[in-house]
Design a protein around this motif. Structure first.
Motif, mmCIF file in Angstrom:
data_model
loop_
_atom_site.group_PDB
_atom_site.id
_atom_site.type_symbol
_atom_site.label_atom_id
_atom_site.label_comp_id
_atom_site.label_asym_id
_atom_site.label_seq_id
_atom_site.Cartn_x
_atom_site.Cartn_y
_atom_site.Cartn_z
ATOM 1 N N LEU A 1 0.614 -1.133 0.244
ATOM 2 C CA LEU A 1 0.329 0.037 -0.450
ATOM 3 C C LEU A 1 1.118 1.115 0.035
ATOM 4 O O LEU A 1 0.626 2.151 -0.615
ATOM 5 N N GLY A 2 2.520 1.128 1.369
ATOM 6 C CA GLY A 2 3.053 2.185 0.275
ATOM 7 C C GLY A 2 3.255 2.679 -0.452
ATOM 8 O O GLY A 2 3.901 4.013 -1.018
ATOM 9 N N GLU A 3 3.103 1.755 -1.633
ATOM 10 C CA GLU A 3 4.311 1.820 -2.804
ATOM 11 C C GLU A 3 3.562 2.143 -3.484
ATOM 12 O O GLU A 3 3.642 2.940 -4.379
ATOM 13 N N THR A 4 2.025 2.459 -3.256
ATOM 14 C CA THR A 4 0.467 2.809 -4.676
ATOM 15 C C THR A 4 1.071 4.342 -4.717
ATOM 16 O O THR A 4 1.290 4.721 -4.788
ATOM 17 N N ALA B 1 -5.988 5.946 4.361
ATOM 18 C CA ALA B 1 -5.374 6.287 5.622
ATOM 19 C C ALA B 1 -4.453 4.639 5.098
ATOM 20 O O ALA B 1 -3.677 4.920 6.190
ATOM 21 N N ALA B 2 -5.489 3.777 4.587
ATOM 22 C CA ALA B 2 -3.979 3.026 4.942
ATOM 23 C C ALA B 2 -2.848 2.426 4.064
ATOM 24 O O ALA B 2 -1.620 2.564 4.309
ATOM 25 N N ILE B 3 -3.017 4.248 2.603
ATOM 26 C CA ILE B 3 -1.725 3.745 2.473
ATOM 27 C C ILE B 3 -0.638 4.597 3.266
ATOM 28 O O ILE B 3 0.421 4.426 3.150
ATOM 29 N N GLU B 4 -1.447 5.676 4.070
ATOM 30 C CA GLU B 4 0.265 6.307 4.683
ATOM 31 C C GLU B 4 0.018 5.166 5.892
ATOM 32 O O GLU B 4 1.305 5.425 6.421
ATOM 33 N N GLU B 5 -0.449 4.319 6.051
ATOM 34 C CA GLU B 5 -0.187 3.142 7.276
ATOM 35 C C GLU B 5 0.870 2.156 5.985
ATOM 36 O O GLU B 5 1.924 2.268 7.217
ATOM 37 N N GLY B 6 0.990 1.700 5.581
ATOM 38 C CA GLY B 6 1.301 1.503 4.085
ATOM 39 C C GLY B 6 3.364 1.805 4.016
ATOM 40 O O GLY B 6 3.636 0.931 4.323
#
Length: 922
Positions: free
Chosen positions: A323-326, A691-696
């Motif tokens: 997710l963090g790489e999206t 929020a999930a991307i930020e968490e990733g």
């Protein structure tokens, strides 16, 4: 059935008698014997689920990654070199980590597994000339079955008779507006648009029908999409690929180091070849970061837990980091960016326009009326619109919650009921006051619905009509202005059409409202029971337009803004019309007015290279088919993007499976979509994706933090052996292999896990996604780990070793190679490394931000880990059995004072370095 295979489109165009002939069926239905034969031929009417990997294979997978294999080999080497305890310890760590990984993913899978029962349990069919209720799984091609409002459709079928039938096809198309179906063939816009065909997995929301099954089970459109989804191969996540790369790097480094130590042991220390080989193998085991794999696993598990609190259920641990790489989100519109609730936001009258807002109305001058409904007595035309909206309506609302009532009927009619409620009308009282006497059901040819009601004010009746403007305006000869009706003029008609076009240009849908007093004039029958379309739907008085849309989610604006700041592009992919799609995209800020809108028909004509070029710019895809969304995801991936694809319908499943991270809606999502996805939003909220991307991103940042933390101890672990070798054995080994393992698997583990729980650093969503070429182990980490943190720790721990020997008389007395002084020296070396690691744990919590700004004690887990480090090293020093195993001994008070003084200057020195870097960057 005939052996000649025809497509659904071909079958639904045949004359009725030829259609029955082609299916070897008849209007009275099949016989039981025919049905039984076809059931054996075509199989049960079920959607076969993709066969998940067996539990055993899933379990074994956690022990066969490259890092896990490296640990198995290192444990075996340790046993081969006589360090049996060390080998067992390494294997134990691998076993515990593998079991934990399996448990985490198994728990996530159990949370998402549900009974895949989108098809109904029973269907009413005609068998042997009579109506029978059968299990839907036994429905076969050629079966004649009936459909009623509320029924789920069991098969792809052709309609042979229908009354006011409307079907919710959102499971296939993603769009919430019900479509009209009737026996005559006509092909509408887009896929699944045949007027006389209903599809498996859809739902009847209004009317009745008789249909003949053409395809069942996996041969239905529903089944074909599920099959396409199951054919997609699962590829390794970016994190898995990166960990494999890191493992190869570490393996190469450790082998090279082992080779260097092997050669050095022979030529510098003059060890025999066999002894040099054993020594080199021991150093290889010592240099492998055994704690890396369990720490990564546990850190990802913590990320999964934090995401679940933010309404995101992650099915596989590695998806957290992906997710963090999206870089691109391919998002469905309906139910994802919008609320999937048709809402009337304008009421247009010939002399005034109202904007519906919250619990009240705002007029066209934008004057808020205290947030309360207007007094309908002061607005007679508006009162009439609200009354028609409530009464000329077959839908019911069940108030499960105040915000999301359950709709029994169509979303469009539900919107009109809500309009009436916002106007302050009591629906039950209104229905009692104006009881329905007669109904002329909606028909897609007339494009209108008419109901006739008692009218107590006049002791008579009234006719209410609502529908499409082009179906109502031509039969109106009067216009209501205020509370007076007057003849309608050509100018009036032009103004009404202009208003309707104005709303359409904004992507809004409108519906016309009209009425007619039932007074026995102008050809009306004397009795309402004799009313027909021909004698009733004429000489109407036009009242106004209700204008509606599926509104954006309130939180979408902030979520889109965060995506833009984070350089994450959002590409809308919808089955809705181009106008509506562009309007919503511009309203919520996804795209500008220059956005290119590509329809499904245009997309079908594009080559892969043309599509890959198109998705690089501002683009919206409208009226797309399922396989086309899949193509869009692949085109973005071909351009090097990390793609997250969101969706809730069956049509989204192939794209969800292909995407780097598939995100299904948990509330409105179909089971097929959830099964294909990597993550499920339990609140269907687009903001939860952000929020999930930020968490990733935070998880990846934390992975680098504890990678830095774990690797920096390798330098002070290695330097003692270097000193031993290059002194030609004059300096005895200041650190044993078991003591090195104490650092790798004992004292380092809990602080590293604490770093995995570190909160996001300020500005993490103001940075672009990291490049795909970026790696966990980069130059910055290597420099900090080996050239900064590691070198300082190596100097201090080496000083501790020589300090103990100095107290024993060195350099006049040779360095001790055994005995109490040697044990004391190795103990102090180990303890010094541990206390250097305490400083490193504090320093690694932030890359550039001051530790005092984020709060020295704000991460309790890190301090718990630090406390554990101190307790563990104390136990190794003072518990006899551990002393013998780890070659340690108790130390004096002055030694403890020296150890506790180590972290303070190291933290302050790092703070000075970070301040210098911040100043340079600023």
């Amino acid at each position: 059935m005939s052996k000649k295979v025809m497509t659904n489109d071909q079958l639904c165009q045949l004359p009725t008698d030829q259609f029955y002939q082609q299916l070897a069926s008849r209007s009275s239905g099949l016989t039981s014997q025919e049905a039984q034969q076809r059931l054996a031929q075509y199989g049960a009417n079920t959607i076969h689920q993709a066969q998940h990997r067996s539990q055993f294979k899933t379990f074994i997978k956690n022990f066969t990654s490259l890092m896990a294999l490296l640990l198995w080999v290192s444990g075996l080497i340790a046993m081969f070199t006589g360090m049996v305890e060390l080998g067992i310890a390494i294997w134990a760590v691998n076993l515990i980590n593998g079991c934990f990984s399996y448990w985490q993913e198994h728990a996530a899978q159990k949370a998402t597994d549900s009974l895949k029962k989108m098809l109904p349990t029973y269907t009413h069919v005609r068998r042997d000339g009579t109506s029978q209720q059968i299990d839907a799984t036994k429905l076969v091609p050629g079966d004649v079955f009936t459909i009623q409002a509320g029924n789920s459709i069991s098969a792809d079928a052709r309609i042979v008779a229908a009354t006011a039938l409307q079907i919710d096809e959102s499971a296939l198309t993603g769009e919430s507006v019900a479509v009209d179906k009737k026996p005559a063939y006509a092909h509408g816009d887009g896929k699944f648009a045949e007027q006389n065909v209903v599809y498996a997995g859809t739902v009847a929301v209004n009317g009745t029908a008789t249909a003949v099954a053409m395809r069942t089970g996996m041969q239905t459109e529903f089944g074909q999409i599920a099959s396409l989804t199951q054919q997609q191969k699962t590829t390794a996540s970016p994190l898995t690929a990166e960990l494999n790369r890191l493992t190869r790097q570490i393996s190469l480094i450790t082998i090279l180091i082992g080779l260097v130590f092997f050669v050095a042991a022979i030529f510098f220390v003059h060890y025999p070849v066999a002894k040099s080989f054993v020594f080199a193998l021991g150093m290889i085991v010592a240099f492998i970061p055994e704690g890396l794999l369990p720490t990564v696993t546990l850190s990802l598990a913590q990320g999964v837990t934090r995401m679940s609190k933010k309404h995101a259920l992650v099915k596989e641990l590695s998806s957290v980091e992906t997710l963090g790489e999206t870089t691109v989100i391919c998002s469905d519109k309906t139910g994802t960016l919008t609320q999937n609730q048709m809402t009337i936001n304008h009421v247009w009258l010939p002399d005034r326009e109202y904007t519906v807002s919250g619990q009240g109305y705002v007029n066209n001058d934008h004057v808020l009326l205290e947030g309360q409904p207007v007094q309908l007595a002061d607005h007679p035309a508006l009162a009439l619109v609200a009354r028609v909206a409530a009464l000329d309506n077959d839908t019911k609302l069940q108030a499960e919650t105040s915000d999301h009532p359950k709709i029994l009927g169509t979303p469009t009619e539900a919107a009109h009921l809500v309009l009436a409620q916002k106007s302050g009308l009591d629906l039950d009282q209104l229905a009692q006051r104006y009881p329905r006497l007669q109904e002329l059901p909606f028909d897609s040819d007339r494009k209108r619905m008419t109901t006739i009601h008692s009218r107590p004010e006049t002791q008579g009746a009234v006719i209410y009509v609502k529908g499409a403007l082009d179906g109502i305006l031509p039969i109106c000869d009067h216009l209501l202005v205020g509370n007076q009706a007057r003849p309608i003029t050509a100018a009036d008609r032009d103004r009404i059409n202009a208003a309707n076009q104005h709303y359409a240009a904004q992507g809004l849908r409108s519906m016309a409202i009209a009425y007619r007093p039932f007074d026995g004039s102008n050809g009306l029958p004397a009795d309402t029971a004799d009313c027909t379309v021909a004698n009733t739907e004429q000489h109407l008085t036009f009242v106004g337009l209700t204008v509606m849309a599926d509104p954006p989610r309130p939180e979408i604006y902030d979520a889109v803004d965060k995506c833009h700041r984070a350089n994450i592009r959002i590409i809308m992919v919808t089955g809705d019309s181009p106008l509506t799609a562009k309007s919503i995209a511009m309203k919520i800020g996804i795209d500008s007015d220059n956005v290119r809108v590509i329809t499904g028909d245009e997309l079908a004509k594009m080559s892969d290279s043309e599509l890959q070029t198109a998705v690089k710019g501002e683009v919206i895809f409208a009226r797309v088919a399922p396989e086309q969304k899949y193509r869009i995801v692949k085109a973005n991936q071909h351009n090097g993007e990390i793609v997250a694809s969101t969706g809730d319908g069956v049509n989204d499943a192939p794209a969800l499976k292909q995407a780097d991270i598939g995100i299904a809606m948990g509330v409105t999502g179909t089971d097929v979509a959830k099964d294909a996805a990597d993550m499920i939003l339990t609140d269907d909220n687009f903001a939860s994706i952000v929020a999930a991307i930020e968490e990733g991103r935070t998880v990846y940042s934390n992975l680098q933090k504890f990678l830095l933390y774990i690797l920096n101890s390798n330098v002070p672990e290695t330097v003692p052996s270097v000193l031993f070798l290059f002194s030609r054995g004059l300096i005895p080994l200041p650190l044993t292999v078991m003591q090195i393992l104490t650092v790798d698997l004992g004292t380092d583990m809990l602080p590293a896990l604490g770093l995995g729980a570190e909160k996001s650093e300020p500005g993490i969503m103001d940075q672009p996604p990291r490049a795909r070429t970026a790696h966990l182990l980069n130059k910055s980490i290597i420099w900090k780990a080996f050239g900064w943190y590691g070198m300082i720790a190596a100097i201090l721990s080496t000083c501790a070793y020589f300090f103990v020997n100095w107290l024993a008389g060195w350099p006049t007395v040779p360095l001790a190679a055994n005995g109490n002084t040697y044990v004391m020296a190795t103990t102090m070396t180990l303890a010094a490394i541990v206390f250097c690691q305490i400083a490193a744990a504090i320093n690694c919590r932030a890359k550039l931000t001051s530790i005092f700004k984020i709060g020295l004690f704000s991460n309790h887990r890190v301090w718990f880990g630090i406390g554990f480090e101190i307790i563990l090293i104390s136990l190794l020093m003072y518990v006899p059995i551990l002393q013998e195993l780890f070659n340690t001994t108790g130390i004096a008070g002055r030694d403890w004072a020296f150890l506790f003084s180590i972290p303070i200057p190291l933290v302050l020195i790092e703070e000075i370095r970070k301040a210098g870097v911040r100043k340079r960057l600023k």
